[in-house]
Design an enzyme around this catalytic site. Structure first.
Site, PDB file in Angstrom:
ATOM      1  N   THR A  83       0.847  -1.314   0.146  1.00  0.00           N
ATOM      2  CA  THR A  83      -0.042   0.277  -0.017  1.00  0.00           C
ATOM      3  C   THR A  83       0.669   1.648   0.425  1.00  0.00           C
ATOM      4  O   THR A  83       1.918   1.422   0.709  1.00  0.00           O
ATOM      5  CB  THR A  83      -0.964   0.083   0.883  1.00  0.00           C
ATOM      6  OG1 THR A  83      -1.375   1.380   1.174  1.00  0.00           O
ATOM      7  CG2 THR A  83      -0.499   0.174   2.193  1.00  0.00           C
ATOM      8  N   ASP A 102      -0.284   4.250   1.041  1.00  0.00           N
ATOM      9  CA  ASP A 102      -0.841   4.733   2.665  1.00  0.00           C
ATOM     10  C   ASP A 102       0.441   4.102   3.021  1.00  0.00           C
ATOM     11  O   ASP A 102       0.773   5.429   4.448  1.00  0.00           O
ATOM     12  CB  ASP A 102      -1.727   4.301   2.554  1.00  0.00           C
ATOM     13  CG  ASP A 102      -2.617   4.289   1.969  1.00  0.00           C
ATOM     14  OD1 ASP A 102      -2.446   5.749   0.817  1.00  0.00           O
ATOM     15  OD2 ASP A 102      -4.121   3.948   1.628  1.00  0.00           O
ATOM     16  N   LEU A 137      -0.870   9.660 -10.419  1.00  0.00           N
ATOM     17  CA  LEU A 137       0.101   9.763 -10.643  1.00  0.00           C
ATOM     18  C   LEU A 137       1.578   9.260  -9.526  1.00  0.00           C
ATOM     19  O   LEU A 137       2.561   8.192 -10.161  1.00  0.00           O
ATOM     20  CB  LEU A 137       0.564  10.538 -10.586  1.00  0.00           C
ATOM     21  CG  LEU A 137      -0.034  11.103 -12.535  1.00  0.00           C
ATOM     22  CD1 LEU A 137      -0.871  11.374 -12.604  1.00  0.00           C
ATOM     23  CD2 LEU A 137       0.687  12.479 -12.589  1.00  0.00           C
TER      24      LEU A 137
END
Lengths: 403, 403
Positions: free
Chosen positions: B139, B141, B295
Site C-alpha cells: 500500500t 499509504d 500519478l
C-alpha cells in the site's frame, strides 16, 4: 572589456536552463566575452538593474543549472510596448546595457520574447547602438513558427506520454468500465496533447481519444466517441488540451457546470474536470480527471536527453556564432532526417516568429477529429529519446538555486 | 501435482507486480509448485473462476511485470464477510482451490486484504482444508501496523518529494508572491504527505508547510501559517494530505466552497483546491493547487529501486518459506538499521494487521503541527533510494499487459 547578458522569459520548461548553460560553458571554453551577466527575472529585472555576474560564481555551481528545471535566472511576463509608447523604458534598458558594457544580449523565450528581441534590435539601430540581440527559443507548447520544434517540448511530451502509459495501466486494474482523462497544457495548439500518441504497449496506442484545440469541440460527438469506445473496452483513456474550444470559439474550460455533487457543490474545474462531469451526467459512472499542471513543464528527473542536448547546443551555438549572427535573429532547430533522427541549427529573423503561432498540422489529425496519425507519432518519437544524466544526492535529483 | 495461486487486491502501487514476480521467479528457481496460477481481479475473480496459469506463459513476458506499474493481475475491492453470513462464497472459493489443486494462496494487499487472508485461513481450519493462506503487504499509504513500512510507499514518497522539489523551482520563477499546494493521497494517515520532507536544495527543505490528518485542521491557524511564511519568502510550498479533517472530524475536502470564480462557477475540488480558494478569498492573489491523483501510485518510471527490491524479496521469501510459514500469516519488512539502511523480512499473523491503521507518529510532527521533524526525514530517506532499472523501448518504459 566586453560582456554578454543572458535572460529568460515566459513560462519555464525543464530544459530552459540547459540553453543558458550552453551559452555560459561555451564562453568558458572560447572566452569570447569577459563576463556573462544574468538578467534576473527577464527584461523586467534588467529594467530594475537586477543583474548578476555568472562569471564571478563557481562555474561548477552554475553548470549544475544544466540539469535543474525551471528558469534559474527567474522569469517575467513583461512585454515591451512600441518605442513610441514607452521610449523611457528602452532608454533605461540601453543605459543598463551600456553601464555593464554589454556587447550581446541573449534572450531565451517564446514568441512574446522573440517580439522583445525584434523590438530591441530595431531600437538599437535607431539609437545607433552596437549591441546585438539574439533570441534562443523555448516553450513546451511547441508553437513557434518555422522551426521543427522548440526546446522544452520533447521533455514535456515524454512526461505526458509516460503519464498516459502508466495511468492507463492503473485505471485498468478493476473489472469496471471507466474513463481516465488527462489534461495537458498547450494554449491554442494541440502539440502537447498529441504527444500522448507515443504511449504504447505491445506497439498498440494506450490513448483512445485525443482532443486538440485545432478541432472545434462538439459535446454530442464527444459523448458518442466515449460511449463507443466503452462498448469495446474496459478503460478509455483520453488526453485533452487545455485550449479546447467549441465551434463558436468558446473555451470548454469556461463552460457552465453541471448541477452539484453529493456534497451540494457545483462541479467545476478545467477542461478535464468539465468533461468528467459531462460524462458523469450522461451516465458514465467511473471517471477520473487529472490536470498535469506545472508537473509537465518541470519534470527534469524524466526529461528527454535529446531535448536537454538540443537546448544546450542552441545556447552554445548562439555564443560561438554571436559575431556572425545578425542582431534581431534567433537560433532554431531544423530536422534533417527522422529515421535516424538528425537535426541541425539554423538562424532566422525573430520577426518570422514573434507573435505568431504554429498550429498542429490538420493532416496529422484523423478523420473523426479525435486522434492523431502515425505521422504525428514519427514526428514526436525522436524528440523524447534518452534518459537524463541527472546527478542524485540523498535519493533525489541534485538541483541548484543561484538566485 | 501441487500448485500455488497468487492474486492482488486493493489500490495498485508501482511495485505490487514486483512482489508477484518475486513469487513467480523464485518458483522457477526452486520448483516448489508445478504451476503458479494467477487469480485475476483478486478474490472476486477467483470466485468467478477467473484464473490464468502463469507457468504456461513465456516467463520472459511474465517477468517484465516486475517493472510494470499497477496490478498486472487485476484487482478488486471485494471484502469477504464472515462465514456465518456468506458460507456459500467460502465454499465456492475452496471448491475452486480444490479444482486447481491449490496448495498455497498468496494474497498481495493492504489491511482489508490481510483480513481476507485471516478469514480464509480460519475457514480453512474449520473445513479441515490443508490449503495455506499467506499475505504479502502492499500500500502506498504505509498504514499497516507493526511493520516498518509497506512496499509501494517508498516509490510514492519519491514521486511526491520530487514533484515538490521540481515544482518549488517552477513556482519561484516570477517575482511575485505565490503559494503552491500539492495534495497527496494517504487516506486517514499522513505518511505520504510527510514524505515531502526529503525534498531539499542545498540541504534546506523546499516544503514550507505539511498538513497531516493526524493534526486537526484549523482554518485560522492555516491562514496565519501561510501569511507568516509569505512575509519571509516569495514562494510558499505546501503539501496536504487528502484525509485532512477539522477538530470535529469533518473532512476538509467536503467543506463548503467559497463564492464563485470569474465565470460564476462555485469553487470546489479536493483539499488542495479548497485551501486554494480559502487563500484566494483571504487575499493571496497567486495560488496553484495540484492533486497528484493516481500519478503518485503508478510512476514506475521513477520508482525507488529499494522499494522494487523489497517488494520482490517479500514475494520470493514467501514462496521459498511457504512450507514453514503458518497459514494466516504474512511477510513484512523490519528495519534493523537506518544508517546504513538495513532491513530484514519477518512473518506475523494477519490478525495483527487486518483492519488496523498505523498513524504517523505524533512525536515526528513539529510543535506547530504544520511540518515534520528530522526523525521523519531519516525514516523516509532510505526508502526512496535508487533509480529503477527500467527497460526502454521507443523512448518510453517497456511495460507489459498479461491479462
Amino acid at each position: 572589456m566586453k560582456n554578454c547578458l543572458i535572460a529568460q522569459s515566459g513560462g519555464p520548461t525543464s530544459v530552459i536552463n540547459s540553453s543558458c548553460i550552453g551559452v555560459f560553458e561555451k564562453n568558458l571554453e572560447l572566452n569570447i566575452f569577459d563576463n556573462v551577466y544574468a538578467g534576473l527575472n527577464g527584461i523586467e529585472g534588467i529594467l530594475n538593474e537586477n543583474l548578476s555576474n555568472l562569471s564571478k560564481m563557481d562555474p561548477k555551481i552554475v553548470s549544475k543549472l544544466k540539469y535543474t528545471p525551471a528558469s534559474g535566472l527567474g522569469s517575467c511576463r513583461y512585454k515591451l510596448k512600441d518605442i513610441d509608447i514607452c521610449r523611457d523604458e528602452y532608454l533605461k534598458l540601453f543605459e543598463v546595457f551600456k553601464k555593464y558594457d554589454i556587447d550581446t544580449f541573449f534572450y531565451i523565450g517564446g514568441n512574446d520574447s522573440m517580439d522583445t528581441v525584434k523590438k530591441l534590435s530595431k531600437v538599437g539601430v535607431e539609437l545607433n547602438s552596437p549591441i546585438k540581440f539574439i533570441g534562443i527559443p523555448k516553450t513546451i507548447d511547441n508553437d513557434l513558427a518555422i522551426m521543427d520544434h522548440t526546446p522544452g517540448y520533447g521533455s514535456a511530451a515524454k512526461f505526458i506520454a509516460t503519464t498516459a502509459l502508466e495511468n492507463s495501466l492503473d485505471a485498468n486494474v478493476y473489472d469496471t468500465k471507466n474513463v481516465f482523462i488527462i489534461e495537458s497544457m498547450g494554449r491554442d495548439t494541440g502539440w502537447l496533447a498529441a504527444s500522448a500518441v507515443v504511449a504504447r504497449i505491445d506497439n498498440k496506442p494506450v490513448v483512445d481519444l485525443i482532443y486538440l484545440p485545432e478541432v472545434p469541440f462538439d459535446k454530442v460527438r464527444f459523448l458518442e466517441n466515449v460511449k463507443n469506445k466503452l462498448e469495446q473496452k474496459n478503460t478509455v483513456v483520453i488526453v485533452v488540451s487545455e485550449g479546447l474550444r467549441d465551434k463558436d470559439g468558446n473555451f470548454v474550460s469556461e463552460m457552465n457546470s453541471f448541477g452539484s455533487d453529493k456534497f451540494g457543490h457545483a462541479q467545476l474545474g478545467g477542461v478535464a474536470s468539465y468533461l468528467k462531469n459531462l460524462l458523469k451526467h450522461s451516465g458514465v459512472k467511473k471517471v477520473r480527471a487529472v490536470e498535469l499542471s506545472t508537473l509537465q513543464r518541470c519534470s527534469m528527473h524524466y526529461a528527454s536527453q535529446t531535448d536537454i542536448d538540443e537546448a544546450y547546443n542552441l545556447g552554445a551555438y548562439a555564443l560561438e556564432n554571436s559575431k556572425s549572427i545578425e542582431s534581431g535573429h534567433m537560433v532554431a532547430v531544423k530536422r534533417t532526417s527522422t529515421t535516424p533522427y538528425k537535426s541541425e541549427i539554423f538562424t532566422l529573423h525573430t520577426e518570422l516568429v514573434a507573435n505568431k503561432v504554429k498550429y498542429f498540422p490538420k493532416e496529422w489529425i484523423n478523420e473523426e477529429g479525435n486522434n492523431v496519425t502515425e505521422d504525428a507519432y514519427n514526428y514526436v518519437l525522436p524528440l523524447i529519446l534518452g534518459q537524463p544524466k541527472i546527478q542524485y544526492e540523498n535519493g533525489l535529483p541534485s538541483y541548484v538555486s543561484i538566485r
